[in-house]
Write a protein that holds these residues in place. Sequence first.
Motif, mmCIF file in Angstrom:
data_model
loop_
_atom_site.group_PDB
_atom_site.id
_atom_site.type_symbol
_atom_site.label_atom_id
_atom_site.label_comp_id
_atom_site.label_asym_id
_atom_site.label_seq_id
_atom_site.Cartn_x
_atom_site.Cartn_y
_atom_site.Cartn_z
ATOM 1 N N ARG A 198 0.962 -1.048 -0.150
ATOM 2 C CA ARG A 198 0.011 0.011 0.119
ATOM 3 C C ARG A 198 0.805 1.317 -0.050
ATOM 4 O O ARG A 198 1.660 1.574 1.030
ATOM 5 C CB ARG A 198 -0.920 -0.072 1.134
ATOM 6 C CG ARG A 198 -1.909 0.962 1.162
ATOM 7 C CD ARG A 198 -2.785 1.122 2.464
ATOM 8 N NE ARG A 198 -3.989 1.918 2.578
ATOM 9 C CZ ARG A 198 -4.816 2.191 3.522
ATOM 10 N NH1 ARG A 198 -4.790 1.142 4.628
ATOM 11 N NH2 ARG A 198 -5.807 2.839 3.540
ATOM 12 N N TRP A 229 -2.221 -2.854 4.258
ATOM 13 C CA TRP A 229 -3.819 -2.772 3.693
ATOM 14 C C TRP A 229 -4.456 -3.080 4.918
ATOM 15 O O TRP A 229 -5.895 -3.175 4.705
ATOM 16 C CB TRP A 229 -4.114 -3.549 2.483
ATOM 17 C CG TRP A 229 -3.441 -3.500 1.191
ATOM 18 C CD1 TRP A 229 -2.098 -4.108 0.746
ATOM 19 C CD2 TRP A 229 -3.578 -2.344 0.237
ATOM 20 N NE1 TRP A 229 -1.810 -3.504 -0.319
ATOM 21 C CE2 TRP A 229 -2.687 -2.438 -0.549
ATOM 22 C CE3 TRP A 229 -4.739 -1.408 0.114
ATOM 23 C CZ2 TRP A 229 -2.727 -1.652 -1.786
ATOM 24 C CZ3 TRP A 229 -4.557 -0.595 -0.796
ATOM 25 C CH2 TRP A 229 -3.588 -0.521 -1.704
ATOM 26 N N LYS A 232 -7.666 -1.305 5.505
ATOM 27 C CA LYS A 232 -8.288 -0.617 4.373
ATOM 28 C C LYS A 232 -9.917 -1.467 3.922
ATOM 29 O O LYS A 232 -9.984 -2.437 4.186
ATOM 30 C CB LYS A 232 -7.599 -1.137 2.972
ATOM 31 C CG LYS A 232 -8.245 -0.641 1.407
ATOM 32 C CD LYS A 232 -8.154 0.856 1.385
ATOM 33 C CE LYS A 232 -8.499 1.271 0.046
ATOM 34 N NZ LYS A 232 -8.486 2.691 -0.024
#
Length: 369
Positions: A198, A229, A232
């Motif tokens: 990321r 992530w 996320k």
Amino acid sequence: MAVPLNIAFFASSLVSAYWNGAATYYRGMVRALSRLGHRITFYEPDAYDRQAHRDIEDPDWARVVVYPATENGVFRSLEAARGADLIIKASGVGVFDELLEREVLHLKRVGTQVIFWDVDAPATLERIGSDTADPLRALIPRYDLVLTYGGGAPIVAAYRRFGARGCIPIYNALDPDTHYPVPPEARFKADLSFLGNRLPDREHRVDTFFLSVARNLPDRSFLLAGSGWDDKERSGNVRYLGHVGTGDHNAFNCSSRAVLNVSRDGMARNGFSPATRVFEAAGAGACIITDQWDGIEEFFEPEWEICVAGSGEQVAEILERLTPSVAAAMGTRALARVRAHHTYAHRARQFQEIFATGSVDHGYIGGAP
């Protein structure tokens, strides 16, 4: 046969791919250069917990020197590198980059050349272009040569404008001894998989080309891997694995219907910047869907060896029509292409030709190899 070179290479890490996307590029290049008879000492800092997340032990094809992430550690390593035939400073070491970029130039002697190898040229050029006080701007003309791992003519022209004596792309490639087809594994099974850390200049494109596709195709399965992530937001049909070590990359690439490539913003804008993972996935015989960027056809034939999508909607359309047999045939063709034209053996021979005479040819070797 070219005269073997004693090469000192300052970069992020050879032994750990943890928060280090360039690791397999370095490994492929260094191992292929070693096979040509060159001697490489790879200097990497003990930083970002990479040594605790090693993917490989010290290889027999390079000498690895892990130095403390301190100014004293940097200067001791620079002194140890003195007298090498070729000294390489890669971009993105992660600690003391400015210091290294300045100090490696003091190692230039008769018989010693110093080059800058940019593994993220679009980001570097955008940074120095927006900041006239960036120290690297004044240093670029002092390097004997700039190498990049992508970017094509736009990147070469940009480096020339900043005074580079020469700029030559040496593209990502495949190490067929490391990435190859293996049996699929249930833990990596999905309709579409994406592997990437990321990063700020990639996240929006991952939203567009991957996560939005998953939301719009609730009956399909998606697999997300890479560091960062964890928090996320994602739909229920997306499984998240976190960091996947390089030892599992073949199984990861071989277990899904298709593997997605998402370029970082700058690389997509400049084009001619295929990611390392594109060649690795092709080397495993995977069916690849890539976001659209200029120059794809220099490396793979679109719709025959690779699927190209200009939007998340197009990714979804491709995925809906991609049968197992079509995906397998495309992966087989991609595998044949990379083995024939895009291995690190090809790239190492290009590197050797650049330095074979003992003096850098400052001409531009353009296009894809």
